[in-house]
Design a protein around this motif. Structure first.
Motif, PDB file in Angstrom:
ATOM      1  N   HIS A 140      25.985  46.501  31.844  1.00 60.11           N
ATOM      2  CA  HIS A 140      26.678  46.454  33.143  1.00 60.11           C
ATOM      3  C   HIS A 140      25.708  46.846  34.271  1.00 60.11           C
ATOM      4  O   HIS A 140      25.861  47.909  34.874  1.00 60.11           O
ATOM      5  CB  HIS A 140      27.885  47.391  33.144  1.00 60.11           C
ATOM      6  N   PRO A 141      24.709  46.017  34.534  1.00 58.11           N
ATOM      7  CA  PRO A 141      23.710  46.384  35.555  1.00 58.11           C
ATOM      8  C   PRO A 141      24.280  46.508  36.969  1.00 58.11           C
ATOM      9  O   PRO A 141      23.635  47.085  37.844  1.00 58.11           O
ATOM     10  CB  PRO A 141      22.691  45.241  35.475  1.00 58.11           C
ATOM     11  N   ASP A 142      25.488  45.975  37.201  1.00 59.03           N
ATOM     12  CA  ASP A 142      26.099  46.058  38.529  1.00 59.03           C
ATOM     13  C   ASP A 142      26.824  47.384  38.759  1.00 59.03           C
ATOM     14  O   ASP A 142      27.298  47.647  39.865  1.00 59.03           O
ATOM     15  CB  ASP A 142      27.075  44.912  38.737  1.00 59.03           C
ATOM     16  N   ILE A 143      26.914  48.229  37.720  1.00 57.46           N
ATOM     17  CA  ILE A 143      27.589  49.519  37.838  1.00 57.46           C
ATOM     18  C   ILE A 143      26.571  50.601  38.199  1.00 57.46           C
ATOM     19  O   ILE A 143      25.492  50.682  37.600  1.00 57.46           O
ATOM     20  CB  ILE A 143      28.310  49.892  36.527  1.00 57.46           C
ATOM     21  N   SER A 144      26.915  51.422  39.191  1.00 58.43           N
ATOM     22  CA  SER A 144      26.039  52.529  39.604  1.00 58.43           C
ATOM     23  C   SER A 144      26.390  53.765  38.790  1.00 58.43           C
ATOM     24  O   SER A 144      27.548  54.184  38.763  1.00 58.43           O
ATOM     25  CB  SER A 144      26.214  52.826  41.098  1.00 58.43           C
TER      26      SER A 144
END
Length: 470
Positions: free
Chosen positions: A80-84
């Protein structure tokens, strides 16, 4: 379930300590207004929660049984690279912090650190995600040149490309709760833009409008924040302020450039802290409405003269819309004229008059200092006077002639430089021909209008045109 929660993509708290999960959830809701929260006490369940819930930020403890925070960080970064991911650790170790950042963490905090710093860090992560989502949405709309909800803008009469670009931008920021600054001259339709932003947000609350021009500090505070009973002489009953009335919706502050310095400080604190105190109360209330501000003034000039706070300006300008004046969207004149003619005729119980063709050309050479509001007023005045089938142009001619006389008398002779000194002067015959050609171009080939533009009678102009014809 979370359609009306903030932020749009939720925050997942992962920690094996139930007490920390509870206290942090309360702090995020009370101090930051975050209500879209998920909690996970068993680190083995974290990845399945990410797969089934709309989550944008993970608050992750490092030291946990089963799966450690570092292992989870690696899995989240890969899947999930879009999750910070924001790391929370009980240890203040620089090397560990750097390893986490290198592994894809957005930030790193120590549990014993002041809670406020952690919440501010989460706010930054939320804002960054919102900006990324808005930029992506705007790129998609611009590339496809589409509007998802064109019906929202039905009351804005336009076919102008610049206005369409504004509509696309408004759709891209529709899910954001950050402030919007609308600037533009008086009469361009800033209120309609504010209404469109509110409608696009699909918020369940109302749009509450406040014109802050001329409000002194006390009236401003009472209007926005409200008061408790007995807060001041005459306060016999409690009164809810406009902020509370706008809960779940939008607070529109018009003429923000006229706000007094003392009121600017209060508005700044409201936006920064997200809370306010009703007059006479020592218990804060949360801001639960989106703020839209509008002004016809040049705020950057007011910044330079120290009449407007720099920090407030940039807080309000998270999203910015500059509405173009009517003279920059002259392609809308035919649409607006026809719309106001029909509207005025209906309101005045008259048949809709026909606009003469030369009227469009005449109006396109007017400066329109009052913009669309002025055009509407002129059309209503003309319709109220008209008796024949074709609309009289007298009302419009009087206004345009009056402005041209004002411009003539206010211009200084020293400013009237028409010819470069290094070039030979044209002959009178050449000047006459250039003037006639330009008048015919501006009048779109209408001899009657072209003659009026340069002060000739129509027969005289016709004679000159025939003489110059090949």
């Amino acid at each position: 379930m979370h359609t009306s929660c903030y932020p749009q993509r939720g925050i997942l708290l992962v920690d094996d300590e139930e007490a920390f999960l509870r206290s942090m959830s309360v702090a995020l809701e009370r101090q930051a207004g975050f209500s879209h929260l998920y909690r996970c006490q068993d680190s083995r369940q974290a990845m399945s929660m990410l797969a089934t819930h709309p989550i944008g930020i993970v608050l992750l403890d490092l030291t946990m049984p089963y799966l450690s925070g570092e292992e989870l960080l690696s899995q989240i970064s890969a899947q999930h690279p879009d999750i910070s991911v924001i790391i929370i650790s009980g240890l203040n170790q620089l090397e560990t912090a750097m390893d986490c950042i290198r592994s894809g963490a957005f930030d790193y905090y120590v549990k014993t650190t002041e809670e406020r710093r952690l919440i501010d860090g989460i706010k930054r992560a939320v804002q960054m995600q919102q900006m990324q989502a808005e930029n992506q949405a705007l790129r998609q709309r611009v590339l496809s040149d589409t509007l998802e909800q064109p019906e929202v803008f039905a009351q804005v009469i336009t076919q102008n490309k610049a206005m369409r670009a504004i509509f696309q931008y408004l759709e891209s920021i529709s899910t954001s709760l950050q402030p919007v600054l609308i600037s533009g001259e008086s009469g361009v339709g800033k209120e309609q833009i504010a209404q469109a932003i509110h409608t696009l947000s699909r918020s369940h609350g109302p749009l509450i409008s406040v014109n802050v021009a001329g409000l002194d500090d006390n009236v401003f505070s009472d209007t926005l924040f409200g008061h408790r009973r007995g807060a001041f002489t005459g306060a016999d009953t409690a009164r809810s302020g406009m902020i509370e009335q706008a809960t779940g919706g939008t607070l529109f502050l018009d003429e923000i450039g006229d706000l007094s310095p003392a009121s600017q400080v209060k508005l700044l604190r409201l936006i920064q802290e997200g809370e306010y105190y009703p007059l006479g109360s020592d218990r804060p209330k949360r801001l639960r409405a989106r703020i839209i501000a509008a002004t016809h003034q040049d705020l950057e000039a007011k910044l330079a003269s120290n009449d407007f706070r720099n920090d407030l300006y940039y807080r309000l300008k998270v999203h910015h819309v500059e509405v173009p004046p009517l003279r920059q969207r002259l392609d809308d004149l035919p649409l607006l004229l026809d719309y106001f003619l029909a509207e005025a005729a209906k309101e005045l119980s008259k048949s809709t008059p026909t606009a003469p063709k030369e009227l469009y050309a005449l109006l396109s050479h007017y400066h329109w200092p009052g913009n669309i509001r002025e055009l509407k007023a002129l059309v209503y005045d003309a319709v109220s006077r008209h008796k024949a089938r074709v609309l009289s142009m007298d009302v419009f001619r009087q206004v345009i002639h009056s402005e041209s006389k004002t411009l003539d008398t206010s211009a200084n002779a020293s400013d009237r430089v028409y010819f470069p000194s290094e070039k030979p002067l044209p002959t009178v015959q050449e000047i006459n021909q250039l003037l006639i050609d330009e008048a015919m171009t501006r009048a779109q080939g209408n001899q009657s209008l072209a003659a009026r533009l340069i002060g000739l009678s129509q027969p005289a102009l016709n004679k000159r045109l025939k003489k110059s014809a090949p």
